[in-house]
Design a protein around this motif. Structure first.
Motif, PDB file in Angstrom:
ATOM      1  N   ASP A   1      24.380  24.077 -10.480  1.00 49.25           N
ATOM      2  CA  ASP A   1      24.761  24.038  -9.062  1.00 49.25           C
ATOM      3  C   ASP A   1      23.568  24.375  -8.171  1.00 49.25           C
ATOM      4  N   GLN A   2      22.768  25.375  -8.597  1.00 47.03           N
ATOM      5  CA  GLN A   2      21.600  25.757  -7.782  1.00 47.03           C
ATOM      6  C   GLN A   2      20.587  24.624  -7.747  1.00 47.03           C
ATOM      7  N   PHE A   3      20.363  23.968  -8.910  1.00 43.92           N
ATOM      8  CA  PHE A   3      19.448  22.810  -8.969  1.00 43.92           C
ATOM      9  C   PHE A   3      19.923  21.747  -7.981  1.00 43.92           C
ATOM     10  N   GLU A   4      21.208  21.411  -8.030  1.00 42.45           N
ATOM     11  CA  GLU A   4      21.713  20.296  -7.212  1.00 42.45           C
ATOM     12  C   GLU A   4      21.730  20.655  -5.731  1.00 42.45           C
ATOM     13  N   ALA A   5      21.867  21.960  -5.446  1.00 46.62           N
ATOM     14  CA  ALA A   5      21.829  22.383  -4.035  1.00 46.62           C
ATOM     15  C   ALA A   5      20.393  22.350  -3.509  1.00 46.62           C
ATOM     16  N   GLU A   6      19.440  22.774  -4.364  1.00 44.72           N
ATOM     17  CA  GLU A   6      18.057  22.893  -3.880  1.00 44.72           C
ATOM     18  C   GLU A   6      17.279  21.588  -4.005  1.00 44.72           C
ATOM     19  N   ILE A   7      17.660  20.742  -4.967  1.00 48.19           N
ATOM     20  CA  ILE A   7      16.891  19.490  -5.154  1.00 48.19           C
ATOM     21  C   ILE A   7      17.772  18.289  -4.773  1.00 48.19           C
ATOM     22  N   MET A   8      18.619  17.836  -5.657  1.00 47.94           N
ATOM     23  CA  MET A   8      19.589  16.770  -5.358  1.00 47.94           C
ATOM     24  C   MET A   8      20.579  16.671  -6.522  1.00 47.94           C
ATOM     25  N   PRO A   9      21.724  16.015  -6.298  1.00 45.89           N
ATOM     26  CA  PRO A   9      22.707  15.909  -7.390  1.00 45.89           C
ATOM     27  C   PRO A   9      22.161  15.097  -8.565  1.00 45.89           C
ATOM     28  N   SER A  10      22.585  15.472  -9.760  1.00 44.57           N
ATOM     29  CA  SER A  10      22.248  14.665 -10.947  1.00 44.57           C
ATOM     30  C   SER A  10      23.092  13.392 -10.915  1.00 44.57           C
ATOM     31  N   ARG A  11      22.582  12.332 -11.540  1.00 45.61           N
ATOM     32  CA  ARG A  11      23.325  11.056 -11.600  1.00 45.61           C
ATOM     33  C   ARG A  11      24.294  11.067 -12.778  1.00 45.61           C
ATOM     34  N   LEU A  12      23.852  11.701 -13.909  1.00 48.14           N
ATOM     35  CA  LEU A  12      24.635  11.653 -15.147  1.00 48.14           C
ATOM     36  C   LEU A  12      24.298  12.890 -15.988  1.00 48.14           C
ATOM     37  N   VAL A  13      25.245  13.324 -16.806  1.00 50.50           N
ATOM     38  CA  VAL A  13      24.983  14.421 -17.752  1.00 50.50           C
ATOM     39  C   VAL A  13      25.279  13.898 -19.151  1.00 50.50           C
ATOM     40  N   LEU A  14      24.243  13.748 -19.978  1.00 51.70           N
ATOM     41  CA  LEU A  14      24.435  13.300 -21.368  1.00 51.70           C
ATOM     42  C   LEU A  14      24.612  14.541 -22.238  1.00 51.70           C
ATOM     43  N   TYR A  15      25.749  14.632 -22.952  1.00 49.84           N
ATOM     44  CA  TYR A  15      26.012  15.795 -23.808  1.00 49.84           C
ATOM     45  C   TYR A  15      26.022  15.332 -25.263  1.00 49.84           C
ATOM     46  N   PHE A  16      25.098  15.852 -26.070  1.00 48.95           N
ATOM     47  CA  PHE A  16      25.022  15.493 -27.495  1.00 48.95           C
ATOM     48  C   PHE A  16      25.854  16.506 -28.277  1.00 48.95           C
ATOM     49  N   GLU A  17      26.983  16.015 -28.783  1.00 52.22           N
ATOM     50  CA  GLU A  17      27.930  16.915 -29.456  1.00 52.22           C
ATOM     51  C   GLU A  17      27.678  16.921 -30.966  1.00 52.22           C
ATOM     52  N   VAL A  18      27.417  18.124 -31.497  1.00 50.64           N
ATOM     53  CA  VAL A  18      27.096  18.267 -32.926  1.00 50.64           C
ATOM     54  C   VAL A  18      27.769  19.533 -33.448  1.00 50.64           C
ATOM     55  N   ALA A  19      28.251  19.462 -34.700  1.00 52.63           N
ATOM     56  CA  ALA A  19      28.909  20.645 -35.294  1.00 52.63           C
ATOM     57  C   ALA A  19      27.887  21.756 -35.517  1.00 52.63           C
ATOM     58  N   GLU A  20      28.358  23.000 -35.449  1.00 60.28           N
ATOM     59  CA  GLU A  20      27.456  24.157 -35.561  1.00 60.28           C
ATOM     60  C   GLU A  20      26.661  24.141 -36.859  1.00 60.28           C
ATOM     61  N   GLU A  21      27.356  23.799 -37.972  1.00 57.64           N
ATOM     62  CA  GLU A  21      26.617  23.844 -39.245  1.00 57.64           C
ATOM     63  C   GLU A  21      25.496  22.800 -39.285  1.00 57.64           C
ATOM     64  N   THR A  22      25.706  21.690 -38.606  1.00 60.69           N
ATOM     65  CA  THR A  22      24.652  20.659 -38.556  1.00 60.69           C
ATOM     66  C   THR A  22      23.481  21.163 -37.705  1.00 60.69           C
ATOM     67  N   LEU A  23      23.800  21.835 -36.597  1.00 61.11           N
ATOM     68  CA  LEU A  23      22.743  22.383 -35.722  1.00 61.11           C
ATOM     69  C   LEU A  23      21.872  23.353 -36.503  1.00 61.11           C
ATOM     70  N   VAL A  24      22.527  24.253 -37.253  1.00 59.22           N
ATOM     71  CA  VAL A  24      21.764  25.265 -38.017  1.00 59.22           C
ATOM     72  C   VAL A  24      20.871  24.564 -39.047  1.00 59.22           C
ATOM     73  N   LYS A  25      21.457  23.583 -39.734  1.00 61.27           N
ATOM     74  CA  LYS A  25      20.710  22.877 -40.797  1.00 61.27           C
ATOM     75  C   LYS A  25      19.468  22.197 -40.194  1.00 61.27           C
ATOM     76  N   ARG A  26      19.653  21.540 -39.052  1.00 58.41           N
ATOM     77  CA  ARG A  26      18.537  20.808 -38.436  1.00 58.41           C
ATOM     78  C   ARG A  26      17.447  21.782 -37.957  1.00 58.41           C
ATOM     79  N   CYS A  27      17.882  22.884 -37.347  1.00 56.32           N
ATOM     80  CA  CYS A  27      16.880  23.840 -36.827  1.00 56.32           C
ATOM     81  C   CYS A  27      16.098  24.477 -37.969  1.00 56.32           C
TER      82      CYS A  27
END
Ligand SMILES: Nc1ncnc2c1ncn2[C@@H]1O[C@H](COP(=O)(O)OP(=O)(O)OP(=O)(O)O)[C@@H](O)[C@H]1O
Ligand SMILES: Nc1nc2c(ncn2[C@@H]2O[C@H](COP(=O)(O)O)[C@@H](O)[C@H]2O)c(=O)[nH]1
Ligand SMILES: [Mg+2]
Length: 208
Positions: free
Chosen positions: A116-142
């Protein structure tokens, strides 16, 4: 208690004048944000700004602020949002001066109020891409990445803390932008090419 941080006076008029699309890239640690951003930059020529990378560069600079930041990052916590916002603004201005066609803000926002602070101080975002991954996959990749990344936050203990931070502070961001009709949720469990195919279906609509 996060350290107090003085705000810089940053004139973002050139950013507002450029008025190019801004895409927030959200996902847990290891969800593939950086990997997909590399593909997107190659195809669409956008400017890729990773809030984590900007912070790591500040740490590498050896500044006093960098020393404060590294402790917070090693703890897997979030740094003061003003620090990140000022670093992003400065980086965006440099890119706009080079004729940027649009921005991928990678790993950002981490909290609703930050977005909200970013969009108030700069401008609104056009899109939000959310990459959904299971926790165990995140841990394995990291943990796999930890073999070569040299990142202070790529270790079992910090990964767990970052996951906890993501679940507590950042998952509300997903709901926030879904309610605004700006969220694109992408199943990021599969292979890099498969995921990028889906990403392109959404970005082709914005960047002809
Ligand atoms: N679809 C995928 N399948 C398997 N491994 C992947 C996939 N996408 C990325 N990776 C690998 O997982 C690790 C994390 O990817 P990446 O650095 O892009 O994630 P990130 O979301 O930017 O993470 P962080 O928030 O920690 O910076 C890297 O080693 C990357 O090569
Ligand atoms: N408060 C915020 N902290 C951030 C943000 N982006 C990154 N960070 C900090 O850096 C590390 C590494 O980030 P990564 O994206 O490379 O995994 C992260 O754990 C936080 O400590 C941000 O936008 N706001
Ligand atoms: Mg990354």
């Amino acid at each position: 208690m996060a350290p107090t941080v003085e705000r810089k006076q940053i004139d973002i008029t050139p950013l507002k004048k450029a008025n190019v699309p801004i895409i927030f890239i959200v996902g847990g640690p290891g969800s593939g944000k950086g990997t997909q951003c590399e593909r997107i930059v190659k195809k669409y020529g956008l400017s890729h700004l990773s809030s984590g990378d900007l912070l790591r560069d500040e740490v590498k600079s050896g500044s006093a602020r960098g020393g404060q930041l590294t402790k917070i990052m090693e703890a897997g916590e979030l740094v003061p949002l003003e620090v990140v916002l000022d670093l992003i603004k400065e980086a965006m201005l440099k890119e706009v001066a080079k004729g940027s066609k649009g921005f991928l803000i990678d790993g950002y926002p981490r909290e609703v109020k930050q977005g909200d602070q970013f969009e108030a101080e700069i401008m609104p975002s056009r899109l939000v891409l959310y990459f959904e991954v299971a926790e165990e996959t995140l841990v394995k990749r990291c943990l796999k990445r930890a073999e070569t990344s040299g990142r202070v936050d790529d270790n079992a203990e910090t990964i767990k803390k970052r996951l906890k931070t993501f679940m507590q502070s950042t998952t509300p961001v997903v709901d926030h932008y879904a309610k605004k009709g700006k969220l694109v949720k992408i199943d990021a469990e599969g292979g890099v090419d498969e995921i990028f195919g889906v990403v392109q279906q959404h970005l082709d609509k914005i960047f002809k």
